[in-house]
Design a protein around this motif. Structure first.
Motif, PDB file in Angstrom:
ATOM      1  N   ALA A   1     -41.301   6.557  -1.708  1.00 23.45           N
ATOM      2  CA  ALA A   1     -42.245   7.489  -2.347  1.00 23.45           C
ATOM      3  C   ALA A   1     -41.477   8.520  -3.164  1.00 23.45           C
ATOM      4  O   ALA A   1     -41.202   8.299  -4.331  1.00 23.45           O
ATOM      5  N   SER A   2     -41.145   9.628  -2.548  1.00 20.01           N
ATOM      6  CA  SER A   2     -40.374  10.670  -3.231  1.00 20.01           C
ATOM      7  C   SER A   2     -39.803  11.617  -2.185  1.00 20.01           C
ATOM      8  O   SER A   2     -40.243  11.646  -1.040  1.00 20.01           O
ATOM      9  N   SER A   3     -38.830  12.409  -2.600  1.00 20.52           N
ATOM     10  CA  SER A   3     -38.247  13.376  -1.678  1.00 20.52           C
ATOM     11  C   SER A   3     -39.249  14.474  -1.357  1.00 20.52           C
ATOM     12  O   SER A   3     -39.260  15.006  -0.246  1.00 20.52           O
TER      13      SER A   3
ATOM     14  N   SER B   1     -34.454   9.763  18.838  1.00 24.31           N
ATOM     15  CA  SER B   1     -35.570  10.192  17.986  1.00 24.31           C
ATOM     16  C   SER B   1     -35.081  10.774  16.670  1.00 24.31           C
ATOM     17  O   SER B   1     -35.710  10.576  15.627  1.00 24.31           O
ATOM     18  N   TRP B   2     -33.950  11.483  16.678  1.00 29.18           N
ATOM     19  CA  TRP B   2     -33.404  12.002  15.413  1.00 29.18           C
ATOM     20  C   TRP B   2     -32.934  10.866  14.512  1.00 29.18           C
ATOM     21  O   TRP B   2     -33.057  10.939  13.286  1.00 29.18           O
ATOM     22  N   GLN B   3     -32.384   9.808  15.094  1.00 28.56           N
ATOM     23  CA  GLN B   3     -31.968   8.668  14.278  1.00 28.56           C
ATOM     24  C   GLN B   3     -33.187   7.990  13.650  1.00 28.56           C
ATOM     25  O   GLN B   3     -33.162   7.618  12.473  1.00 28.56           O
ATOM     26  N   LEU B   4     -34.247   7.837  14.422  1.00 25.42           N
ATOM     27  CA  LEU B   4     -35.472   7.247  13.873  1.00 25.42           C
ATOM     28  C   LEU B   4     -36.057   8.135  12.774  1.00 25.42           C
ATOM     29  O   LEU B   4     -36.548   7.638  11.761  1.00 25.42           O
ATOM     30  N   PHE B   5     -35.990   9.441  12.972  1.00 27.60           N
ATOM     31  CA  PHE B   5     -36.458  10.372  11.946  1.00 27.60           C
ATOM     32  C   PHE B   5     -35.634  10.224  10.670  1.00 27.60           C
ATOM     33  O   PHE B   5     -36.182  10.214   9.564  1.00 27.60           O
ATOM     34  N   SER B   6     -34.317  10.097  10.812  1.00 35.93           N
ATOM     35  CA  SER B   6     -33.450   9.942   9.634  1.00 35.93           C
ATOM     36  C   SER B   6     -33.780   8.670   8.862  1.00 35.93           C
ATOM     37  O   SER B   6     -33.869   8.682   7.631  1.00 35.93           O
ATOM     38  N   ILE B   7     -33.967   7.585   9.590  1.00 33.70           N
ATOM     39  CA  ILE B   7     -34.310   6.319   8.931  1.00 33.70           C
ATOM     40  C   ILE B   7     -35.665   6.423   8.252  1.00 33.70           C
ATOM     41  O   ILE B   7     -35.841   6.004   7.104  1.00 33.70           O
ATOM     42  N   GLY B   8     -36.628   7.006   8.935  1.00 34.19           N
ATOM     43  CA  GLY B   8     -37.965   7.143   8.362  1.00 34.19           C
ATOM     44  C   GLY B   8     -37.996   8.037   7.136  1.00 34.19           C
ATOM     45  O   GLY B   8     -38.631   7.715   6.127  1.00 34.19           O
ATOM     46  N   SER B   9     -37.309   9.183   7.204  1.00 33.20           N
ATOM     47  CA  SER B   9     -37.326  10.083   6.047  1.00 33.20           C
ATOM     48  C   SER B   9     -36.568   9.481   4.865  1.00 33.20           C
ATOM     49  O   SER B   9     -36.988   9.640   3.710  1.00 33.20           O
ATOM     50  N   THR B  10     -35.501   8.755   5.134  1.00 33.63           N
ATOM     51  CA  THR B  10     -34.790   8.091   4.046  1.00 33.63           C
ATOM     52  C   THR B  10     -35.653   6.992   3.440  1.00 33.63           C
ATOM     53  O   THR B  10     -35.674   6.809   2.225  1.00 33.63           O
ATOM     54  N   GLY B  11     -36.379   6.273   4.273  1.00 33.50           N
ATOM     55  CA  GLY B  11     -37.300   5.263   3.763  1.00 33.50           C
ATOM     56  C   GLY B  11     -38.391   5.872   2.906  1.00 33.50           C
ATOM     57  O   GLY B  11     -38.759   5.321   1.865  1.00 33.50           O
ATOM     58  N   LEU B  12     -38.916   7.030   3.320  1.00 38.55           N
ATOM     59  CA  LEU B  12     -39.923   7.716   2.511  1.00 38.55           C
ATOM     60  C   LEU B  12     -39.348   8.164   1.172  1.00 38.55           C
ATOM     61  O   LEU B  12     -40.020   8.109   0.147  1.00 38.55           O
ATOM     62  N   ILE B  13     -38.104   8.619   1.182  1.00 39.85           N
ATOM     63  CA  ILE B  13     -37.466   9.046  -0.061  1.00 39.85           C
ATOM     64  C   ILE B  13     -37.336   7.866  -1.010  1.00 39.85           C
ATOM     65  O   ILE B  13     -37.638   7.969  -2.194  1.00 39.85           O
ATOM     66  N   CYS B  14     -36.903   6.732  -0.476  1.00 40.99           N
ATOM     67  CA  CYS B  14     -36.710   5.546  -1.330  1.00 40.99           C
ATOM     68  C   CYS B  14     -38.035   4.967  -1.804  1.00 40.99           C
ATOM     69  O   CYS B  14     -38.140   4.500  -2.936  1.00 40.99           O
TER      70      CYS B  14
END
Length: 158
Positions: free
Chosen positions: A88-90, A73-86
């Motif tokens: 949308a925005s940080s 779940s932490w790996q999925l969170f990392s991928i998702g948050s990085t995707g949101l950064i790329c």
């Protein structure tokens, strides 16, 4: 990686591909795992792992499943948050992360019969308040931009 700007990501990985982002996450986690393993063996805590696993109330299989699914779940969170950064925005990525914070204590109360302390309640209220502030500020910015765009159109028509 939450809070990292897309410009910084491009400076580090030099490409803007999904594979490059996944590689960045994997290597970041690999370095963190190596550092944690060194600390685990240097401190001598590794000797207590079997005792901890055997003392787990739900059994060894549940202990291993808990650790495994937490890591996934932490790996999925990392991928998702990085995707949101790329995409949308940080700031948006952090806002989404903050709105997820109250969910964990609520689920712990229901499923694990954990006590709801005052500190948890205050943290949940602050997280919800922060997200509501973000949404309200977005609403204000959007209505200001619509009002100024409408004013410009009226001036040009007259």
């Amino acid at each position: 990686m939450p809070g990292t700007s897309p410009l910084l990501l491009l400076q580090v990985i030099k490409k803007e591909t999904f594979r490059a982002v996944i590689d960045l996450i994997i290597f970041e986690c690999l370095v963190a795992t190596c550092i944690i393993m060194v600390g685990l063996f240097v401190s001598g805590e590794w000797e207590h792992l079997t005792t901890e696993m055997e003392g787990y109330k739900l059994g060894k299989v549940s202990y291993i499943m808990n650790l495994t699914w937490t890591a996934v779940s932490w790996q999925l969170f990392s991928i998702g948050s990085t995707g949101l950064i790329c995409d949308a925005s940080s700031l948006f990525s952090n806002a989404i992360s903050v709105v997820g914070l109250p969910i964990v204590p609520i689920l712990a109360v229901f499923f694990f019969h954990d006590k709801m302390s005052g500190v948890k309640a205050i943290a949940m209220v602050l997280a919800i308040w922060g997200f509501a502030s973000y949404v309200y500020q977005h609403y204000l910015d959007d209505s200001r931009s619509k009002n100024s765009a409408g004013h410009v159109e009226r001036c040009n028509v007259s």
